[in-house]
Design a protein around this motif. Structure first.
Motif, short mmCIF file in Angstrom:
data_model
loop_
_atom_site.label_atom_id
_atom_site.label_comp_id
_atom_site.label_asym_id
_atom_site.label_seq_id
_atom_site.Cartn_x
_atom_site.Cartn_y
_atom_site.Cartn_z
N MET A 206 11.37 34.72 33.54
CA MET A 206 11.10 32.79 33.73
C MET A 206 9.95 32.49 34.15
O MET A 206 9.26 31.96 34.35
N LEU A 207 10.22 33.12 35.68
CA LEU A 207 8.89 32.94 36.58
C LEU A 207 7.23 33.32 36.33
O LEU A 207 6.64 33.28 35.79
N LYS A 208 7.11 34.81 35.73
CA LYS A 208 6.17 34.87 35.11
C LYS A 208 5.77 34.62 33.85
O LYS A 208 4.54 33.87 33.51
N ASN A 209 6.39 33.67 32.93
CA ASN A 209 6.18 32.54 31.47
C ASN A 209 5.76 31.49 32.35
O ASN A 209 5.05 30.66 32.56
N ALA A 210 6.33 31.23 33.92
CA ALA A 210 6.46 29.58 34.64
C ALA A 210 4.38 29.65 34.76
O ALA A 210 3.66 29.47 34.66
N GLN A 211 4.85 31.02 35.16
CA GLN A 211 3.25 31.44 35.70
C GLN A 211 2.08 31.30 34.42
O GLN A 211 0.64 30.19 34.63
N LYS A 212 1.74 31.46 33.64
CA LYS A 212 1.17 31.83 32.79
C LYS A 212 1.38 30.75 31.52
O LYS A 212 0.15 30.01 31.55
N GLU A 213 2.28 29.47 32.04
CA GLU A 213 1.88 28.72 31.08
C GLU A 213 0.69 27.07 32.78
O GLU A 213 0.51 26.32 32.30
N PHE A 214 0.98 27.70 33.43
CA PHE A 214 0.59 27.14 34.60
C PHE A 214 -0.59 27.75 34.54
O PHE A 214 -2.08 26.72 34.83
N ASN A 215 -1.66 29.11 34.48
CA ASN A 215 -3.09 29.45 33.93
C ASN A 215 -3.66 28.40 33.02
O ASN A 215 -4.43 28.27 32.61
N ALA A 216 -2.23 28.41 32.20
CA ALA A 216 -2.48 28.20 30.43
C ALA A 216 -3.63 26.34 30.62
O ALA A 216 -4.16 25.90 30.09
N MET A 217 -2.41 25.93 31.59
CA MET A 217 -2.58 24.56 31.43
C MET A 217 -4.08 24.28 32.28
O MET A 217 -4.72 23.52 31.88
N VAL A 218 -3.98 25.35 33.23
CA VAL A 218 -4.96 24.64 34.42
C VAL A 218 -6.49 24.93 33.19
O VAL A 218 -7.80 24.80 33.38
N GLU A 219 -6.38 26.02 32.61
CA GLU A 219 -7.67 26.56 31.71
C GLU A 219 -8.33 25.32 30.66
O GLU A 219 -9.28 24.78 30.17
N LYS A 220 -6.77 24.74 30.06
CA LYS A 220 -6.98 23.76 28.98
C LYS A 220 -7.50 22.84 29.63
O LYS A 220 -8.07 22.00 29.08
N HIS A 221 -7.22 21.88 30.91
CA HIS A 221 -7.59 21.03 31.05
C HIS A 221 -8.47 21.06 32.27
O HIS A 221 -9.21 20.41 32.89
N LYS A 222 -8.97 22.43 31.75
CA LYS A 222 -10.31 22.59 32.89
C LYS A 222 -10.28 21.69 34.33
O LYS A 222 -11.58 21.28 35.25
N ILE A 223 -9.52 22.16 35.45
CA ILE A 223 -9.30 21.16 36.18
C ILE A 223 -9.00 22.57 37.20
O ILE A 223 -8.65 23.47 37.38
N GLU A 224 -8.93 22.03 39.09
CA GLU A 224 -9.10 23.07 39.90
C GLU A 224 -7.89 23.48 39.58
O GLU A 224 -7.28 23.20 39.73
N LYS A 225 -7.98 24.91 40.64
CA LYS A 225 -6.73 25.50 40.32
C LYS A 225 -5.84 25.69 41.57
O LYS A 225 -6.13 26.11 42.90
#
Length: 304
Positions: A206-225
């Protein structure tokens, strides 16, 4: 050009008003306000009939006296001249009046005090957070004099998180020194044992999945990480985890969506946000709503 916003600040003529007024400059800068309605609402503004008849010249109408008192306090703040000010004292049910004004004046933010020790029950802010059609900012009675620079932002990668991200990105652009700390509380689903994996093994999945979703969110919205804390829920509630993290990071403000992934069908307010409003007396908190998301409820209320 960035849109400027309107706010309705509720005052109750207690010590909490001083806390709110002292922080108005910071709020204007944070929310990019162009107009503020300062409002006091009392269920009854009339003097007792025997007092009024015995002393007919005691004072001006109470609503005018209150408005004058509030206006004098506001003038002493030396707010920016480009920010328009309107002061009013109203008689009626506080929640109904605030919601009605929010609709009539097309308010973007309601700003209220959040009490713990000061006089007053503090029940009104919680109900306003539930029912308001706009975002709500709570200022706490013991908030420090720090600028709003350190933000804790709980996220769950839902559509409501996207609304929060839009606001947070604006905070960053308007304040280059802003520090954003995202926070995601994840949990192991019931029935994990049927997969043949241990609790710890599934928690890692679940942790690895959450980290994956976070990275996808950053990429999708082009926000600062900005950094993100990933916290396993365990036996503690998500709201308690958020409060613990906000205190640990010495946050100046919590910024949270009104609903989350698991609360998409909620009528008024998501369960995590509602509990956080209930327990958080310490740190200023901005509950972000997509403007008008509760408008059907408001329409029904105003037509009663």
């Amino acid at each position: 050009m960035e849109k400027r916003n309107t706010a309705l600040i509720g005052l109750d003529l207690t010590q909490m008003d001083q806390v709110i007024l002292e922080n108005t400059h910071k709020v204007i800068q944070l929310l990019n306000l162009e107009k503020i309605y300062f409002m006091h609402i009392a269920e009854d503004l009339a003097l007792p009939e025997d007092i009024a008849s015995t002393y007919p010249n005691l004072l001006a109408p109470i609503d005018e006296s209150i408005e004058k008192e509030i206006l004098n306090k506001v003038k002493s703040l030396n707010l920016p001249t480009e920010v328009k000010i309107e002061v009013t004292a109203e008689e009626g049910h506080p929640i109904e009046k605030l919601l009605r004004w929010s609709k009539i004046k097309n308010i973007d933010y309601i700003i209220m005090g959040r009490k713990k020790e000061l006089k007053g029950s503090g029940a009104l802010p919680k109900r306003i957070a539930q029912k308001a059609p706009n975002s709500v900012l709570f200022l706490t009675e013991d908030m420090s004099d720090n600028e709003f620079k350190k933000f804790i932002v709980p996220i769950d990668f839902s559509k409501h998180t996207e609304v929060v991200l839009e606001k947070v990105e604006k905070f960053i652009k308007s304040n280059n020194n802003a520090a954003i700390q995202y926070l995601h509380v994840y949990e192991v689903p019931i029935g994990y044992h049927k997969t043949g994996k241990t609790y710890e093994e599934f928690a890692e999945i679940m942790l690895k999945n959450a980290q994956k979703e976070f990275n996808a969110m950053v990429e999708k919205h082009k926000i600062e990480k900005h950094p993100c804390d990933f916290i396993l829920k365990g036996n503690q509630s998500s709201a308690d985890h958020i409060m613990d993290a906000a205190l640990r990071h010495e946050a100046d403000m919590v910024v949270i969506g009104s609903r989350g992934r698991s609360d998409s069908a909620a009528i008024l307010l998501g369960s995590v946000t509602e509990k956080l409003v209930h327990i958080n007396y310490k740190i200023p908190m901005l509950v972000i709503k997509k403007k008008g998301e509760n408008m059907s409820f408001i329409e029904a209320l105003l037509n009663i």
